[in-house]
Write a protein that holds these residues in place. Structure first.
Motif, PDB file in Angstrom:
ATOM      1  N   ARG A  90       2.942   2.051   4.929  1.00 44.78           N
ATOM      2  CA  ARG A  90       2.722   2.278   6.376  1.00 44.78           C
ATOM      3  C   ARG A  90       3.322   1.150   7.220  1.00 44.78           C
ATOM      4  NH1 ARG A  90      -3.826   1.180   5.657  1.00 44.78           N
ATOM      5  NH2 ARG A  90      -3.801   3.330   4.963  1.00 44.78           N
ATOM      6  N   HIS A 111       0.833  -1.205   0.000  1.00 42.92           N
ATOM      7  CA  HIS A 111       0.000   0.000   0.000  1.00 42.92           C
ATOM      8  C   HIS A 111       0.870   1.259   0.000  1.00 42.92           C
ATOM      9  CE1 HIS A 111      -4.089   1.447   0.239  1.00 42.92           C
ATOM     10  NE2 HIS A 111      -3.790   2.242   1.251  1.00 42.92           N
ATOM     11  N   GLU A 129       3.223  -4.268  -4.099  1.00 42.41           N
ATOM     12  CA  GLU A 129       1.941  -3.561  -4.163  1.00 42.41           C
ATOM     13  C   GLU A 129       1.541  -3.420  -5.631  1.00 42.41           C
ATOM     14  OE1 GLU A 129      -0.631  -2.147  -2.293  1.00 42.41           O
ATOM     15  OE2 GLU A 129      -1.291  -1.563  -4.292  1.00 42.41           O
TER      16      GLU A 129
HETATM   17  C1  LIG Z   1      -7.045  -2.994   2.092  1.00 36.78           C
HETATM   18  S1  LIG Z   1      -5.514  -2.511   1.386  1.00 36.78           S
HETATM   19  C2  LIG Z   1      -4.397  -3.019   2.677  1.00 36.78           C
HETATM   20  C3  LIG Z   1      -3.261  -2.069   2.831  1.00 36.78           C
HETATM   21  C4  LIG Z   1      -2.307  -2.380   3.967  1.00 36.78           C
HETATM   22  N1  LIG Z   1      -1.579  -3.602   3.758  1.00 36.78           N
HETATM   23  C5  LIG Z   1      -3.017  -2.419   5.284  1.00 36.78           C
HETATM   24  O1  LIG Z   1      -3.217  -3.489   5.837  1.00 36.78           O
HETATM   25  O2  LIG Z   1      -3.355  -1.335   5.800  1.00 36.78           O
HETATM   26  C6  LIG Z   1      -5.245  -3.755   0.141  1.00 36.78           C
HETATM   27  C7  LIG Z   1      -4.044  -3.468  -0.738  1.00 36.78           C
HETATM   28  O3  LIG Z   1      -3.811  -4.600  -1.582  1.00 36.78           O
HETATM   29  C8  LIG Z   1      -3.388  -4.140  -2.855  1.00 36.78           C
HETATM   30  N2  LIG Z   1      -3.598  -5.239  -3.797  1.00 36.78           N
HETATM   31  C9  LIG Z   1      -4.769  -5.726  -4.248  1.00 36.78           C
HETATM   32  N3  LIG Z   1      -4.564  -6.784  -5.049  1.00 36.78           N
HETATM   33  C10 LIG Z   1      -3.225  -6.968  -5.107  1.00 36.78           C
HETATM   34  C11 LIG Z   1      -2.386  -7.901  -5.759  1.00 36.78           C
HETATM   35  N4  LIG Z   1      -2.876  -8.877  -6.512  1.00 36.78           N
HETATM   36  N5  LIG Z   1      -1.046  -7.802  -5.613  1.00 36.78           N
HETATM   37  C12 LIG Z   1      -0.517  -6.812  -4.831  1.00 36.78           C
HETATM   38  N6  LIG Z   1      -1.270  -5.913  -4.173  1.00 36.78           N
HETATM   39  C13 LIG Z   1      -2.604  -5.979  -4.298  1.00 36.78           C
HETATM   40  C14 LIG Z   1      -4.264  -2.940  -3.083  1.00 36.78           C
HETATM   41  O4  LIG Z   1      -3.783  -2.123  -4.116  1.00 36.78           O
HETATM   42  C15 LIG Z   1      -4.224  -2.290  -1.710  1.00 36.78           C
HETATM   43  O5  LIG Z   1      -3.134  -1.426  -1.591  1.00 36.78           O
END
Ligand SMILES: C[S@@+](CC[C@H](N)C(=O)[O-])C[C@H]1O[C@@H](n2cnc3c(N)ncnc32)[C@H](O)[C@@H]1O
Length: 275
Positions: free
Chosen positions: A93, A90, A110
């Motif tokens: 953070r 993301h 990400e």
């Molecule tokens: C709900 S956010 C979680 C962000 C952070 N890890 C947190 O827990 O606060 C989900 C994240 O997964 C990323 N994402 C979704 N599908 C993905 C994929 N196939 N590969 C890598 N990142 C992915 C999105 O872009 C987003 O940044």
């Protein structure tokens, strides 16, 4: 021995006649911490407030700071000198939190390139040594298959319920050689090892991205129950060691907002170790 997450809520859920609601309380056993000891007086992100602005996804102060406590403060023993993989990193953070906790190096993966750029910029602005982190823009399944990184700790935070490819994900995690996995995820309430399906739209920043198995603008995703998570983990050589103490955190920080999913047991933080 009963499973670690066994508790009144899930036993009640198991005994519940179909169609009746499940008691709402945090997942995991009741807190054994003395009252007041889980108070979060100074939030981690108050030291790094840019993260309140670099994401549109749940960047609320109480939520971020209590999650920091549940994911990092409770598992501080894992990070000194560790190589860490941050899945779905993301805006960086949690990579920042891992480095602050003593990790030697973090690889963040990400899918959304603009978030990778933001993560990179924020860590640089906070003066983190560039040799200690690398953010890769790409689909986590593809990046892990291609790079096969070797690490000590995997962070899978806020991602597991954005995919239905759970077994593949656990396979990739196992192949990193990590001894520990910290998992923060939405869960489906119930005692059976089932995964509840949902679809989600790729337009939202916090959601799944389209991949080789999706069609149009939506992706099929699944929320496992804790029992399903345990099974998934065990079949890939991981044991659930413990759940973070959200019961104590919420008891001692009663004014915390934007944490209802943890409060009602629809989200949990788990520590897993290689069996
Ligand atoms: C709900 S956010 C979680 C962000 C952070 N890890 C947190 O827990 O606060 C989900 C994240 O997964 C990323 N994402 C979704 N599908 C993905 C994929 N196939 N590969 C890598 N990142 C992915 C999105 O872009 C987003 O940044």
């Amino acid at each position: 021995m009963p499973p670690l997450w066994s508790r009144a809520g899930d036993r009640a859920a198991a005994a519940q006649p179909a169609g009746q609601s499940v008691p709402e309380r945090p997942a995991g056993p009741p807190s054994e911490a003395p009252v007041g000891s889980r108070r979060v007086a100074a939030g981690f992100f108050d030291r790094f407030p840019e993260f309140y602005d670099t994401s549109e996804t749940s960047s609320f102060p109480w939520r971020l700071n209590l999650r920091h406590d549940a994911i990092f403060a409770e598992h501080a023993d894992l990070f000194s000198g560790a190589r860490v993989l941050d899945i779905a990193s993301h805006d960086g953070r949690w990579s920042m939190a891992a480095l602050d906790a003593g990790a030697a190096f973090v690889l963040g993966v990400e899918a959304r390139p603009e978030l990778v750029d933001r993560a990179d910029a924020t860590l640089r602005r906070y003066g983190v040594d560039e040799a200690r982190f690398r953010f890769v823009a790409g689909d986590v399944f593809e990046v892990l298959a291609h790079e096969e990184p070797q690490v000590d700790v995997v962070l899978c935070l806020g991602f597991l319920y954005h995919t239905l490819r759970h077994n593949e994900l656990f396979t990739r995690i196992r192949r990193t050689g990590a001894t520990h996995l910290l998992l923060d995820t939405e869960i489906h309430r119930g005692a059976e090892p089932v995964v509840r399906l949902a679809d989600e739209h790729v337009a939202r920043q916090g959601n799944a991205v389209a991949d080789a198995f999706s069609y149009g603008d939506t992706v099929l995703t699944g929320r496992p129950t804790l029992a399903a998570l345990d099974l998934l983990a065990r079949t890939q050589g991981f044991d659930v060691e413990r759940l973070s103490d959200w019961d104590g955190l919420l008891r001692d920080n009663p004014e915390a907002d934007q944490v209802r999913d943890y409060r009602i047991g629809r989200r949990a933080t788990l520590r897993l170790r290689r069996a």
